[in-house]
Design a protein around this motif. Sequence first.
Motif, mmCIF file in Angstrom:
data_model
loop_
_atom_site.group_PDB
_atom_site.id
_atom_site.type_symbol
_atom_site.label_atom_id
_atom_site.label_comp_id
_atom_site.label_asym_id
_atom_site.label_seq_id
_atom_site.Cartn_x
_atom_site.Cartn_y
_atom_site.Cartn_z
ATOM 1 N N ILE A 56 -51.745 23.283 5.702
ATOM 2 C CA ILE A 56 -51.145 22.325 6.626
ATOM 3 C C ILE A 56 -49.707 22.037 6.221
ATOM 4 N N LEU A 98 -49.973 23.617 13.421
ATOM 5 C CA LEU A 98 -50.820 22.476 13.104
ATOM 6 C C LEU A 98 -52.150 22.525 13.839
ATOM 7 N N CYS A 102 -55.030 22.303 11.126
ATOM 8 C CA CYS A 102 -55.739 21.021 11.156
ATOM 9 C C CYS A 102 -57.188 21.180 11.601
ATOM 10 N N ALA A 139 -55.966 14.964 9.433
ATOM 11 C CA ALA A 139 -55.776 16.113 10.313
ATOM 12 C C ALA A 139 -55.685 15.675 11.775
ATOM 13 N N TYR A 140 -56.558 14.765 12.185
ATOM 14 C CA TYR A 140 -56.497 14.288 13.571
ATOM 15 C C TYR A 140 -55.217 13.494 13.844
#
Length: 563
Positions: A56, A98, A102, A139-140
């Motif tokens: 990431i 991403l 993610c 991640a969200y």
Amino acid sequence: MKKLIVAILILGTTLNSCSDFIEEDNRSYGSAEQYFLTAAGFESLINTNYATLKDIYGGDPWLFEAGTDMYSEGRNQEPEGLAKYLTLSSSSAGVDQLYRTCYIAIQQANKGLYYSTLTEKSSTLDNRIGELKFLRANAYFLLVQTYGGVPIVLENINTAVTAFDRNTAEEVYTQIFKDLNEALPAVSTAAYNGRVNKRAVQDLLAKVYLTRGYETFGTPADFTTAASLADQVIGGQALAVSFDNVVKPGNEMNAETIFSVQFSAASNATGTTALGSSQNYWFSSYLGAAAAGNPYPNRSYTLCPTVYALSLYEKGDKRWEGTFMNEIYSRYYDYYDVADKAALKITDFYEPKWFTTADRGAWILDNTSRMVNPAKFRYHNWGTYSSSAASGGDYNLIPVRKFDDPKAPYSGATSANYNTTPITPATNRSSTRDFIISRLGETYLTAAEAYFKAGQSGTALARLNEVRRRAGGGVAGTIPVLTSIDINTILDERGRELLGEYHRWFDLKRTGTLVERTVLYNPKVTTTNAFAGKAGNLKVLRPIPQSALDLNRSKNYPQNPAY
């Protein structure tokens, strides 16, 4: 709710160990499913979750930094759409970075949470569940800021699913808060040691509340809550580490680090130019002969600081020399490797904005004996070395030194062959330094912005001025404290403090200043027409990647309006 997992996001995923603190255990122990039921196997699975952070944050920086007021294209080309917006589309290079990384992290977290209900009990099990929920929430949070609403996936999926629906941004924020509020009482309260702890969760919660406060579904209470959480993270801790030591190679685990992605020479051993971080690579010009010796200070000449970024610094601001290498020695890394620098010769000097003609003359007079050769020495006047002038040769841009890694193994690149065989962007991940995601200086600025948005300008100024006091070094002639505050004051201070730290696009997007400030300060984006999208919508959110749309058979997954 239908599930999202596209085959390319899950299958064939191989991850590496996180750090000296967090190491995977790759011993053969029957099937993976059997191994995860043991305490050791489950611990290995958790550590794999930390490893997802490497991809990431460790790879290309375009979605974090390109197309902003702080950086613009230099001699090497950035992805056209992300850097200049006019041609930005769902198929643009870098748009999916991403989205891919993610969702891999989310799937790994879902797997860990699934096995947490089946594995044998241990004294750290609850801690690890909290860590997984933090990593999934992080991640969200990156996804919702970048793309808007995305599918919420909470199940452990072992097969490819190619039909999925899109959740709203509001629903994604609700899930982020759920994960973080469940993580908060579960994670360790101990000092940061490489794993998520209570302070890291509070810090991310403060950022999420601050960001949601700007959304149409946000409320004023979001800003008040963000301010309170940021103050809990600060916890009375002063900014006592000098800025130079905050960014010093090898000192990433200092008292002000809140959360980081941990890299090490050992974890990079099987891929010395592919498994580390690339943060040290992106923000400077080529350095030619200064690379003599090993390692080679590899620079991409791609993300170049704008005139605005360079002009932010005032006389007395310790962050100028902490951020930039304004003097270059004959061998660049002698700055770190030689304790007594009195006898070292310099090849280049980059004049700061505040220099007068008299200052210039005095510097040259005082430093003539230090010049490698007066005929070859290069004095770079202010205004000659920003991204606007970065199309020429080596040294035409002041190097960003805050991410330097004197221990990075740049195999294949030496002073003798670099100009003909440079390391390519695909293999620039050489840095062994930890990538700091959150640190105390930024938390003070989060608090300042949250208090400002909550209508408490006095407290906002107090938090922001603490950052300036540390930057001034606490001695006579330091930079003055500010007496008024607005969103541009805050963004300017974030620019000084956090240059290159993978926050800038999110800062501008969050505060609604992306279009205005990019057009004002980025020499490659000179008109708001560059942001014009379909039906009068602006290209502020990034488009959903075409690769995801092509694999999706659901009809309930619209593209973002501008595309």
